[in-house]
Design a protein around this motif. Structure first.
Motif, mmCIF file in Angstrom:
data_model
loop_
_atom_site.group_PDB
_atom_site.id
_atom_site.type_symbol
_atom_site.label_atom_id
_atom_site.label_comp_id
_atom_site.label_asym_id
_atom_site.label_seq_id
_atom_site.Cartn_x
_atom_site.Cartn_y
_atom_site.Cartn_z
ATOM 1 N N VAL A 192 45.854 57.414 43.520
ATOM 2 C CA VAL A 192 46.762 57.288 42.382
ATOM 3 C C VAL A 192 46.023 57.510 41.058
ATOM 4 N N MET A 193 44.830 56.976 40.948
ATOM 5 C CA MET A 193 44.064 57.069 39.702
ATOM 6 C C MET A 193 43.079 58.245 39.714
ATOM 7 N N SER A 194 43.140 59.072 40.733
ATOM 8 C CA SER A 194 42.356 60.313 40.832
ATOM 9 C C SER A 194 40.844 60.103 40.796
ATOM 10 N N PHE A 195 40.361 59.108 41.548
ATOM 11 C CA PHE A 195 38.921 58.985 41.682
ATOM 12 C C PHE A 195 38.465 58.999 43.142
ATOM 13 N N SER A 196 39.292 59.590 44.008
ATOM 14 C CA SER A 196 38.917 59.679 45.414
ATOM 15 C C SER A 196 37.705 60.588 45.613
ATOM 16 N N GLY A 197 37.433 61.480 44.667
ATOM 17 C CA GLY A 197 36.254 62.340 44.745
ATOM 18 C C GLY A 197 34.967 61.613 44.389
ATOM 19 N N THR A 198 35.088 60.473 43.730
ATOM 20 C CA THR A 198 33.927 59.631 43.428
ATOM 21 C C THR A 198 33.744 58.712 44.629
ATOM 22 N N HIS A 199 33.095 59.245 45.648
ATOM 23 C CA HIS A 199 33.056 58.583 46.959
ATOM 24 C C HIS A 199 32.546 57.147 46.943
ATOM 25 N N PRO A 200 31.470 56.805 46.232
ATOM 26 C CA PRO A 200 31.030 55.399 46.273
ATOM 27 C C PRO A 200 32.098 54.427 45.765
ATOM 28 N N MET A 201 32.755 54.760 44.663
ATOM 29 C CA MET A 201 33.774 53.853 44.127
ATOM 30 C C MET A 201 35.047 53.901 44.963
ATOM 31 N N ALA A 202 35.378 55.056 45.498
ATOM 32 C CA ALA A 202 36.555 55.152 46.365
ATOM 33 C C ALA A 202 36.373 54.290 47.612
ATOM 34 N N TRP A 203 35.201 54.376 48.224
ATOM 35 C CA TRP A 203 34.940 53.556 49.408
ATOM 36 C C TRP A 203 34.959 52.066 49.071
ATOM 37 N N THR A 204 34.454 51.722 47.909
ATOM 38 C CA THR A 204 34.510 50.324 47.480
ATOM 39 C C THR A 204 35.966 49.879 47.370
ATOM 40 N N ALA A 205 36.806 50.696 46.756
ATOM 41 C CA ALA A 205 38.228 50.355 46.617
ATOM 42 C C ALA A 205 38.903 50.243 47.977
ATOM 43 N N TRP A 206 38.600 51.168 48.879
ATOM 44 C CA TRP A 206 39.229 51.123 50.209
ATOM 45 C C TRP A 206 38.803 49.890 50.993
ATOM 46 N N ILE A 207 37.522 49.585 50.974
ATOM 47 C CA ILE A 207 37.028 48.419 51.728
ATOM 48 C C ILE A 207 37.549 47.124 51.138
ATOM 49 N N VAL A 208 37.462 46.987 49.816
ATOM 50 C CA VAL A 208 37.986 45.782 49.165
ATOM 51 C C VAL A 208 39.499 45.684 49.393
ATOM 52 N N GLY A 209 40.179 46.812 49.381
ATOM 53 C CA GLY A 209 41.619 46.814 49.617
ATOM 54 C C GLY A 209 41.988 46.313 50.998
ATOM 55 N N VAL A 210 41.300 46.792 52.003
ATOM 56 C CA VAL A 210 41.585 46.350 53.372
ATOM 57 C C VAL A 210 41.299 44.855 53.516
ATOM 58 N N ILE A 211 40.159 44.419 53.007
ATOM 59 C CA ILE A 211 39.799 42.996 53.099
ATOM 60 C C ILE A 211 40.825 42.138 52.360
ATOM 61 N N THR A 212 41.178 42.536 51.161
ATOM 62 C CA THR A 212 42.133 41.764 50.362
ATOM 63 C C THR A 212 43.504 41.725 51.027
ATOM 64 N N PHE A 213 43.945 42.859 51.566
ATOM 65 C CA PHE A 213 45.236 42.879 52.265
ATOM 66 C C PHE A 213 45.217 41.959 53.482
ATOM 67 N N LEU A 214 44.175 42.056 54.295
ATOM 68 C CA LEU A 214 44.094 41.219 55.496
ATOM 69 C C LEU A 214 44.037 39.740 55.146
ATOM 70 N N VAL A 215 43.289 39.402 54.118
ATOM 71 C CA VAL A 215 43.189 38.010 53.683
ATOM 72 C C VAL A 215 44.540 37.506 53.186
#
Length: 117
Positions: free
Chosen positions: A76-99
């Motif tokens: 949505v915010m067009s930073f999927s090409g910035t892989h380190p931050m994108a992966w951080t968002a994806w991992i934190v997102g999954v953890i936060t959703f599951l919690v």
């Protein structure tokens, strides 16, 4: 069930703090930094509210929603090409959703048990 037995809220707090601070050590862009700071602060604030008030039921749903927002934010915010931050968002997102989902399920189960007893 005592509220202290809900480690999910502490995990959400840690995930929010991690997301908020992640631009310090992660390759990032301005959009990614802003997104992670805003979502991280919101997650941490909701987790603190949940830790302070056990009966704040919508907060678990909000935590799960923030997990979804974290997960979709790189696209949505067009930073999927910035892989380190994108992966951080994806991992934190999954953890936060599951919690958030787990905490919601535990709270609802506890409320059903309390009303039938």
């Amino acid at each position: 069930m005592k509220r202290r037995t809900h480690p999910q809220d502490f995990i959400a707090l840690l995930a929010g703090i991690y997301a908020f601070l992640s631009p310090i050590w992660t390759t990032t862009t301005n959009k990614a930094t802003t997104t992670m700071i805003v979502l991280g602060v919101l997650t941490a604030v909701i987790a603190v509210l949940e830790l302070a008030r056990a009966d704040l039921l919508p907060a678990e749903g909000a935590t799960a929603l923030l997990g979804v927002l974290f997960f979709i934010s790189p696209w949505v915010m067009s930073f999927s090409g910035t892989h380190p931050m994108a992966w951080t968002a994806w991992i934190v997102g999954v953890i936060t959703f599951l919690v958030g989902a787990a905490d919601l399920q535990i709270t609802r189960s506890h409320q059903r048990t309390a009303t039938t007893a």
